[in-house]
Design an enzyme around this catalytic site. Structure first.
Site, PDB file in Angstrom:
ATOM      1  N   ARG A  76       0.857  -1.198   0.000  1.00 22.26           N
ATOM      2  CA  ARG A  76       0.000   0.000   0.000  1.00 22.26           C
ATOM      3  C   ARG A  76       0.888   1.241   0.000  1.00 22.26           C
ATOM      4  NH1 ARG A  76      -2.468   2.991   4.570  1.00 22.26           N
ATOM      5  NH2 ARG A  76      -3.908   4.387   3.537  1.00 22.26           N
TER       6      ARG A  76
ATOM      7  N   HIS B 156      -2.903  11.079   0.504  1.00 26.22           N
ATOM      8  CA  HIS B 156      -2.464  10.783   1.878  1.00 26.22           C
ATOM      9  C   HIS B 156      -2.003  12.119   2.474  1.00 26.22           C
ATOM     10  CE1 HIS B 156      -0.933   7.366   4.573  1.00 26.22           C
ATOM     11  NE2 HIS B 156      -0.623   8.460   5.225  1.00 26.22           N
TER      12      HIS B 156
ATOM     13  N   GLU C 218      -7.291   8.656   5.748  1.00 25.59           N
ATOM     14  CA  GLU C 218      -7.581   9.365   6.995  1.00 25.59           C
ATOM     15  C   GLU C 218      -8.039  10.803   6.806  1.00 25.59           C
ATOM     16  OE1 GLU C 218      -4.324   8.951   9.770  1.00 25.59           O
ATOM     17  OE2 GLU C 218      -4.820   6.861  10.135  1.00 25.59           O
TER      18      GLU C 218
ATOM     19  N   ASN D  52      -7.541   2.069   9.628  1.00 28.05           N
ATOM     20  CA  ASN D  52      -6.203   2.246  10.212  1.00 28.05           C
ATOM     21  C   ASN D  52      -6.370   2.170  11.716  1.00 28.05           C
ATOM     22  OD1 ASN D  52      -5.188   2.677   7.689  1.00 28.05           O
ATOM     23  ND2 ASN D  52      -4.706   4.844   7.973  1.00 28.05           N
TER      24      ASN D  52
ATOM     25  N   TYR E 173      -4.663   1.455  15.479  1.00 31.54           N
ATOM     26  CA  TYR E 173      -3.456   1.342  16.298  1.00 31.54           C
ATOM     27  C   TYR E 173      -3.744   1.222  17.787  1.00 31.54           C
ATOM     28  CZ  TYR E 173      -0.724   3.128  12.286  1.00 31.54           C
ATOM     29  OH  TYR E 173      -0.128   3.300  11.065  1.00 31.54           O
TER      30      TYR E 173
ATOM     31  N   GLU F  31      -3.767  -0.162   8.042  1.00 29.29           N
ATOM     32  CA  GLU F  31      -2.579   0.143   8.855  1.00 29.29           C
ATOM     33  C   GLU F  31      -2.757  -0.423  10.258  1.00 29.29           C
ATOM     34  OE1 GLU F  31      -1.266   4.262   9.086  1.00 29.29           O
ATOM     35  OE2 GLU F  31      -1.835   4.564   6.982  1.00 29.29           O
TER      36      GLU F  31
HETATM   37  C1  NOJ Z   1      -1.678   6.869  10.064  1.00 30.99           C
HETATM   38  C2  NOJ Z   1      -1.170   7.619   8.884  1.00 30.99           C
HETATM   39  O1  NOJ Z   1      -1.875   7.208   7.741  1.00 30.99           O
HETATM   40  C3  NOJ Z   1       0.323   7.464   8.651  1.00 30.99           C
HETATM   41  O2  NOJ Z   1       0.706   8.407   7.708  1.00 30.99           O
HETATM   42  C4  NOJ Z   1       1.058   7.612   9.968  1.00 30.99           C
HETATM   43  O3  NOJ Z   1       2.430   7.596   9.790  1.00 30.99           O
HETATM   44  C5  NOJ Z   1       0.605   6.512  10.900  1.00 30.99           C
HETATM   45  N1  NOJ Z   1      -0.793   6.669  11.155  1.00 30.99           N
HETATM   46  C6  NOJ Z   1       1.335   6.484  12.228  1.00 30.99           C
HETATM   47  O4  NOJ Z   1       1.046   7.628  12.946  1.00 30.99           O
END
Ligand code: NOJ
Length: 496
Positions: free
Chosen positions: A105, A150, A196, A319, A321, A392
């Site tokens: 990606r 992006h 995002e 995405n 985390y 992500e």
């Molecule tokens: C999401 C973002 O898409 C990416 O650009 C960023 O580096 C990561 N999160 C980590 O923060």
């Protein structure tokens, strides 16, 4: 005292043994627990890795300009060179090949393909650069999974009409999308139109910490902007730009090229701070204002609504985390009621002196694998099990000496635990079709510059040398052919 050769050997063996123990005892999750067609990959974005900021007729992007402003980036750095992927992309594709990923990606820099937006020529050098990447991937059997935006755009569009604050951006974005579908769509079948947008709007127009750096008190300290109004105007134009691109794809390309289009959303999971009705409601408001606002906004004309309906998604990119606690600030007072603007909530990773999960180098990123189940189930239920990709998921390390960065067992643990939860949710019926690790390489982490490392490969930003971390070895093992065969066997057993 000099070390004896045999004691060096012994030490090496011990380290190797430890490494093997650390990796080989981690058998909790393997590729065989996912469907055979499930795509595993790594992710990057153009601004964060490419460098070559003035090479090949590229114009300045909004991020080039912003990152050059004093005081904007924590370590005072910029991404003029970053990983120099612009010049080293073949080496990087070899790294992916060694990992054994199915997909990659990456994003296209708008300012490389259309340096003057729709007011100038298509830049053949920009097209050639991405053609070379796509062809090199396909030769190695790696599927390109391409993001059109992006966060970055040609600065000229900011200067000329204020980018996302003007409806003119819809024309520019539509044109950019069309140029990309036309040039690359014969080989690209996965298109994320935006990455995002919720973060872009939140940081760009509410807090003013990303370009164009617009906000107003009390959300931030900017010289211009209106945090109560502009996030909505920008979101409106962004959603309609998405719809324009989707409409072009559906009308002119989808049938002959056979691809899918989707959007990628920043998707933390939220849990109530206290188990009270007010905090449970605050969780719903946070999801609505952070995740779902992109799909539901006021004041669309009938024609705009029609376009939005036609532009519906083939997939949703998630995405994910972290997970955060949410505290209500609508019915009770909070230290800061502004974590998510009009949602009137306070987000935190800490409660009664304890963190929700282990901390990482990224503020507000905590390790909470159960959050993967929360967010995937939310998207599945809310969007009628639309196909999903985890676009992500990644672990943040602080910048440090190479020896401390390479043995990244915490990253391995992070991915194993998140993948274990993901495999369970998939087994329970969520239509998740792929998983991308952020990131292939350490890179420019926006406001944090090079202070935070997410890569499977360590990058020395002086020499640009890439070195695989232990997590790269782990991913290679996870993706190995043996494990793929296990997945295929499992499905054929099911079929019998
Ligand atoms: C999401 C973002 O898409 C990416 O650009 C960023 O580096 C990561 N999160 C980590 O923060």
């Amino acid at each position: 005292m000099r070390s004896q050769p045999c004691s060096i050997l012994l030490r090496l063996l011990l380290i190797h043994g430890l490494f093997l123990r650390l990796t080989s005892s981690r058998t909790t999750v393997h590729r065989g627990q996912f469907p055979p067609s499930f795509l595993f990959g790594t992710a990057t974005s153009s601004f964060q890795i490419e460098g070559g900021y003035l090479q090949g007729n590229k114009s300045l992007s909004n991020w080039d300009v912003f990152s050059h402003m004093p005081g904007k980036i924590e370590d005072g750095s910029n991404a003029d060179v970053a990983d120099d992927h612009y010049n080293l992309f073949l080496e990087d594709i070899e790294l992916m090949h060694s990992l054994g990923v199915d997909a990659y990606r990456f994003s296209i820099a708008w300012s490389r393909v259309l340096p003057q937006g729709r007011f100038g020529e298509v830049n053949s050098e920009g097209i050639e650069f991405y053609n070379n990447i796509i062809d090199a991937l396909l030769v190695r059997d790696i599927k390109p999974f391409v993001t059109l935006n992006h966060y970055d755009l040609p600065q000229l569009l900011e200067d000329r009409y204020g980018s996302w604050l003007s409806s003119e951006i819809q024309l520019d974005f539509g044109y950019f999308a069309q140029v990309c579908f036309e040039a690359f769509g014969d080989r690209v079948t996965y298109w994320s139109i935006f990455n995002e947008p919720n973060v872009l709007i939140y940081h760009g127009y509410l807090l003013g910490t990303y370009p164009p750096g617009r906000c107003s008190y009390p959300f931030g300290n900017c010289s211009y902007g209106d945090s109560a109004l502009e996030p909505y105007i920008a979101t409106h134009n962004l959603v309609l730009s998405h719809a324009t691109a989707a409409e072009i794809y559906r009308k002119y390309y989808q049938e002959k090229q056979g691809g899918m289009i989707g959007i990628v959303i920043s998707a933390p999971w939220f849990e109530p701070y206290d188990d009270t009705p007010a905090d449970r409601l605050a969780v719903q408001r946070s999801l609505a204002f952070y995740f779902a606002c992109i799909s539901r906004l006021p004041t669309y004309s009938a024609e705009e609504r029609k376009k939005l309906l036609e532009g519906k998604l083939d997939f949703i990119g998630v995405n994910h985390y972290t997970t955060l606690y949410v505290k209500d600030c609508m019915f009770s007072s909070c230290a800061s009621p502004y974590s998510l603007g009009d949602a009137f909530v306070y987000l935190t990773g800490e409660k009664d002196g304890a963190y929700i999960g282990e901390r990482t180098a990224m503020p507000l990123f905590f390790v909470v694998p159960r959050g993967m189940e929360g967010i995937v189930t939310y998207v599945k239920e809310r969007y009628n099990n639309t196909p999903m990709f985890i676009t992500e998921n990644g672990y943040a390390q602080p910048a440090g000496a190479i020896k401390d960065s390479l043995n990244d067992t915490k990253r391995i643990e992070y991915h194993e635990n998140y993948l274990a939860v993901l495999s369970e949710v998939v087994r329970k019926g969520a239509d998740v079709r792929g998983y991308f690790i952020w990131s292939l390489l350490d890179n420019f982490e926006w406001l944090h510059g090079y202070l935070i490392r997410f890569g499977l490969h360590y990058v020395d930003f002086q020499t640009l040398k890439r070195t695989p971390k232990w997590s790269a070895t782990w991913y290679t093992e996870f993706l190995s052919e043996d494990n793929k065969i296990r997945a295929i066997r499992k499905t054929s057993t099911y079929k019998m």
